[in-house]
Each structure stands twice: as structure tokens, then as C-alpha cells.
Design a protein around this motif. Sequence first.
Motif, PDB file in Angstrom:
ATOM      1  N   ILE A 176       0.847  -1.186   0.000  1.00  0.00           N
ATOM      2  CA  ILE A 176       0.000   0.000   0.000  1.00  0.00           C
ATOM      3  C   ILE A 176       0.886   1.240   0.000  1.00  0.00           C
ATOM      4  O   ILE A 176       2.076   1.189   0.329  1.00  0.00           O
ATOM      5  CB  ILE A 176      -0.978   0.032   1.195  1.00  0.00           C
ATOM      6  N   SER A 177       0.290   2.348  -0.386  1.00  0.00           N
ATOM      7  CA  SER A 177       1.023   3.608  -0.468  1.00  0.00           C
ATOM      8  C   SER A 177       0.867   4.388   0.829  1.00  0.00           C
ATOM      9  O   SER A 177      -0.173   4.314   1.498  1.00  0.00           O
ATOM     10  CB  SER A 177       0.533   4.440  -1.652  1.00  0.00           C
ATOM     11  N   ILE A 178       1.900   5.144   1.165  1.00  0.00           N
ATOM     12  CA  ILE A 178       1.922   5.893   2.416  1.00  0.00           C
ATOM     13  C   ILE A 178       2.546   7.266   2.159  1.00  0.00           C
ATOM     14  O   ILE A 178       3.467   7.404   1.347  1.00  0.00           O
ATOM     15  CB  ILE A 178       2.700   5.093   3.492  1.00  0.00           C
ATOM     16  N   TYR A 179       2.027   8.285   2.834  1.00  0.00           N
ATOM     17  CA  TYR A 179       2.538   9.649   2.655  1.00  0.00           C
ATOM     18  C   TYR A 179       2.145  10.483   3.868  1.00  0.00           C
ATOM     19  O   TYR A 179       1.289  10.086   4.678  1.00  0.00           O
ATOM     20  CB  TYR A 179       1.999  10.272   1.368  1.00  0.00           C
ATOM     21  N   ASP A 180       2.766  11.649   3.982  1.00  0.00           N
ATOM     22  CA  ASP A 180       2.462  12.561   5.086  1.00  0.00           C
ATOM     23  C   ASP A 180       1.355  13.520   4.635  1.00  0.00           C
ATOM     24  O   ASP A 180       1.555  14.297   3.696  1.00  0.00           O
ATOM     25  CB  ASP A 180       3.715  13.360   5.471  1.00  0.00           C
ATOM     26  N   PRO A 181       0.190  13.505   5.286  1.00  0.00           N
ATOM     27  CA  PRO A 181      -0.913  14.368   4.852  1.00  0.00           C
ATOM     28  C   PRO A 181      -0.613  15.854   5.034  1.00  0.00           C
ATOM     29  O   PRO A 181      -1.295  16.688   4.416  1.00  0.00           O
ATOM     30  CB  PRO A 181      -2.074  13.911   5.732  1.00  0.00           C
ATOM     31  N   ALA A 254       3.534  -0.517   6.662  1.00  0.00           N
ATOM     32  CA  ALA A 254       2.887   0.753   6.340  1.00  0.00           C
ATOM     33  C   ALA A 254       1.858   1.124   7.405  1.00  0.00           C
ATOM     34  O   ALA A 254       1.779   2.286   7.837  1.00  0.00           O
ATOM     35  CB  ALA A 254       2.226   0.659   4.968  1.00  0.00           C
ATOM     36  N   ARG A 255       1.099   0.148   7.855  1.00  0.00           N
ATOM     37  CA  ARG A 255       0.079   0.435   8.864  1.00  0.00           C
ATOM     38  C   ARG A 255       0.722   0.773  10.212  1.00  0.00           C
ATOM     39  O   ARG A 255       0.206   1.607  10.960  1.00  0.00           O
ATOM     40  CB  ARG A 255      -0.890  -0.741   8.977  1.00  0.00           C
ATOM     41  N   ALA A 258       1.949   4.341   9.818  1.00  0.00           N
ATOM     42  CA  ALA A 258       0.824   5.281   9.824  1.00  0.00           C
ATOM     43  C   ALA A 258       0.338   5.537  11.243  1.00  0.00           C
ATOM     44  O   ALA A 258       0.060   6.682  11.629  1.00  0.00           O
ATOM     45  CB  ALA A 258      -0.302   4.736   8.958  1.00  0.00           C
ATOM     46  N   SER A 259       0.254   4.469  12.034  1.00  0.00           N
ATOM     47  CA  SER A 259      -0.215   4.603  13.412  1.00  0.00           C
ATOM     48  C   SER A 259       0.776   5.371  14.279  1.00  0.00           C
ATOM     49  O   SER A 259       0.384   6.214  15.094  1.00  0.00           O
ATOM     50  CB  SER A 259      -0.459   3.209  13.994  1.00  0.00           C
ATOM     51  N   LEU A 260       2.069   5.083  14.105  1.00  0.00           N
ATOM     52  CA  LEU A 260       3.095   5.682  14.965  1.00  0.00           C
ATOM     53  C   LEU A 260       3.447   7.113  14.572  1.00  0.00           C
ATOM     54  O   LEU A 260       3.798   7.930  15.433  1.00  0.00           O
ATOM     55  CB  LEU A 260       4.362   4.831  14.930  1.00  0.00           C
ATOM     56  N   HIS A 261       3.354   7.447  13.289  1.00  0.00           N
ATOM     57  CA  HIS A 261       3.875   8.731  12.805  1.00  0.00           C
ATOM     58  C   HIS A 261       2.817   9.624  12.175  1.00  0.00           C
ATOM     59  O   HIS A 261       3.155  10.668  11.600  1.00  0.00           O
ATOM     60  CB  HIS A 261       5.009   8.491  11.803  1.00  0.00           C
ATOM     61  N   GLY A 262       1.560   9.233  12.274  1.00  0.00           N
ATOM     62  CA  GLY A 262       0.506  10.085  11.741  1.00  0.00           C
ATOM     63  C   GLY A 262       0.507  10.195  10.228  1.00  0.00           C
ATOM     64  O   GLY A 262       0.130  11.239   9.680  1.00  0.00           O
ATOM     65  N   SER A 309      -3.583  -4.316  13.499  1.00  0.00           N
ATOM     66  CA  SER A 309      -3.212  -3.226  12.614  1.00  0.00           C
ATOM     67  C   SER A 309      -4.226  -2.992  11.507  1.00  0.00           C
ATOM     68  O   SER A 309      -4.196  -1.963  10.817  1.00  0.00           O
ATOM     69  CB  SER A 309      -1.837  -3.502  11.980  1.00  0.00           C
ATOM     70  N   GLY A 310      -5.142  -3.949  11.294  1.00  0.00           N
ATOM     71  CA  GLY A 310      -6.125  -3.820  10.231  1.00  0.00           C
ATOM     72  C   GLY A 310      -5.659  -4.302   8.896  1.00  0.00           C
ATOM     73  O   GLY A 310      -6.273  -4.002   7.867  1.00  0.00           O
ATOM     74  N   CYS A 311      -4.578  -5.090   8.875  1.00  0.00           N
ATOM     75  CA  CYS A 311      -4.063  -5.613   7.618  1.00  0.00           C
ATOM     76  C   CYS A 311      -5.093  -6.531   6.952  1.00  0.00           C
ATOM     77  O   CYS A 311      -5.834  -7.246   7.621  1.00  0.00           O
ATOM     78  CB  CYS A 311      -2.778  -6.409   7.857  1.00  0.00           C
ATOM     79  N   SER A 312      -5.072  -6.511   5.637  1.00  0.00           N
ATOM     80  CA  SER A 312      -6.014  -7.333   4.877  1.00  0.00           C
ATOM     81  C   SER A 312      -5.542  -8.764   4.710  1.00  0.00           C
ATOM     82  O   SER A 312      -6.285  -9.627   4.241  1.00  0.00           O
ATOM     83  CB  SER A 312      -6.227  -6.732   3.489  1.00  0.00           C
ATOM     84  N   CYS A 313      -4.280  -9.053   5.080  1.00  0.00           N
ATOM     85  CA  CYS A 313      -3.736 -10.403   4.888  1.00  0.00           C
ATOM     86  C   CYS A 313      -4.095 -11.296   6.069  1.00  0.00           C
ATOM     87  O   CYS A 313      -4.189 -10.842   7.210  1.00  0.00           O
ATOM     88  CB  CYS A 313      -2.224 -10.349   4.708  1.00  0.00           C
TER      89      CYS A 313
END
Length: 319
Positions: A176-181, A254-255, A258-262, A309-313
Motif C-alpha cells: 500500500i502507499s503511504i505519505y504525510d498528509p 505501512a500500517r 501510519a499509526s506511529l507517525h501520523g 493493525s487492520g491488515c487485509s492479509c
Amino acid sequence: MMNDTALRKIDLNLLLAFSVLMQERNVSRAAERLLLGQPGLSAALKRLREALDDELFVRVGRGLQPTPRALDIAPAIEDALGSIERAIRMPDAFDPLSYEGTFRLGMCDNLETAFFGPLAARIRREAPKAKLVSVASHTHHPGQQLDNGEFDLSVSVHPEPASWHVRQPLFHQSSISIYDPDQLKLTAPLTLADFTREAHIAVSFEGDMAGDVDAALKKLGRTRSVVATVPRFSALPTALSAMPAIATIPESIARCMASLHGLAISKPPVELEASPVSLLYRRVDRADGRAQWFRRVFVEVAREALKTSGCSCDIAIAA
């Protein structure tokens, strides 16, 4: 050094018969203990007498009297039979509470980020005297590291294993893709236009700019701009927080990031093949109680971490 010629004359059953006869001093009782008929025990005693060139037992009344030779060798035979019994006895069940050794696990840093913390906490609770060591796993040589004893268990995307290894499928991991909003004002899910317009940071152990994402974009007649690469996933959060860019990485890490760094996450707008993550261990460790316990605990921890973490796997094997 053992005398093979002498030992070939005697099998273990003859020594066991000698031991029981020495204890019982009675053919009937000895035959009953050995689950033999008296003729069978008599035949065994005959073979033993021939092999040792001694009468060994003399009938006196209803009992047997051992000869001096029998009395002389009896302690050594008892010790030998005791050693053999201890050697072949089923080992005691592994007790994590009393174990004081070290569990060694090979993982790359994306899986390490997702699983190492929960695994260390679980082992600390259930095997408080043990230590957990995570070893950097080289993607191309995990089997060699396993054979060298660098770790007990490898968790990675493993190639076809050697015949003396066991590869156990664990789960298929999507990217999945990840970025800083705060850096990129984008709305998930990312569109193909968003994805190809913005800069990208890639994770590459060899420093390659192109990868699976670029191959998928090429099929669509599109390209992306990779402006930087890092050899480790751990560098991504600070890099993404410092510049407007997208990284497309395995879902589990990635998840966590996302959780740790917003950071924000999104399904990438291209079809990417999921990676088959598996366990790899030595075939000789398949039935070992300690190794079985470690594998079971890792599977349970990984299942719970992915679920949280909500992973789909989904974990493909039972704990």
C-alpha cells in the motif's frame, strides 16, 4: 574405540534378557517380564552363553545362580542399558518458564517493525529467562544463514527451499502507499493521476530506482518519478515527513508507520502482486519441542499483530 567384531555377536535383546535374569534369578518370572515364552528365553540364554563363552547362570533348585563372570559384567551391562534407555526416552515437554537460552529470528526490517515488539513482549511473559535476538536476514541467502546457525527461524519471502529445510506459508502481503498528509494534500484512495504526478521514495537494498511499481505502471503506459531510495524501511517516516512524496511498501509496516507517525495510507492505483511471506526452518528442528514452541508463538503473535493493525492479509497456517 568400540570393538565392532565383538559387538556384532550380541544384540540388545540378549543384554536385556541377561539383565532381567540377573534380577529375577528365575526363568519363568524373567520370561513373563520379557513377554517371552520359556523356550524363547532359553534360546536367548544359549546365544548369550555362546557369545560370552561362559555358562552365566546355573540352575540351583528352582532358581538360577549367576557365575562369577555374570556377576562381574552385570554392573556394566546395567549401566549400558540405563544409558540407552535415557538416550531413547521421549524428551520432557519444553518448558518456556525454565528455559534460559536464546531464540534467534531472521527478518528484514519491514517485518521486524510489525512483529518484533509484540513477539519480544510475549516471550518476556512466557519465557522470562530467555533472550530474543533478531538477526538481519539477507534476502538472497536466508537458507545459508539458517545452516550457519545465525538464526533458528527465518520470516521472509523465501525462494524454493533446499531439501533439508521446511518452508511453511504464512500469509500473502499486499503493498500500500503511504505519505504525510501535511506534506501532500491528497485524498485516499489515490488516483492514477495523483500517483504519477507526485514524487516517490523507494526502498531498495541495492539502490535500484525501478521496481514492481514501475513495471505495473509501464503496463498502463505510465511512469512515476522516484526521487530517492533508502535501503531500510525505518528511514521512511522522517523522509516522508520532510518532503512531499509517496512510498509504496508492504502493508504490515505501512500500517505500523501510519499509526506511529501520523501518516496517511491508500491502496495504490495499480495492480501489484502480493508477496508470499513464509517461515523457513531446518527439517531437523521440525519435531524439536523448543523450536515448535517458538514457531507456534511467532504465528500467534503475527496473527494478532496483523489483526490489530487492520491488515487485509490472513495467516495461512494454524498455530
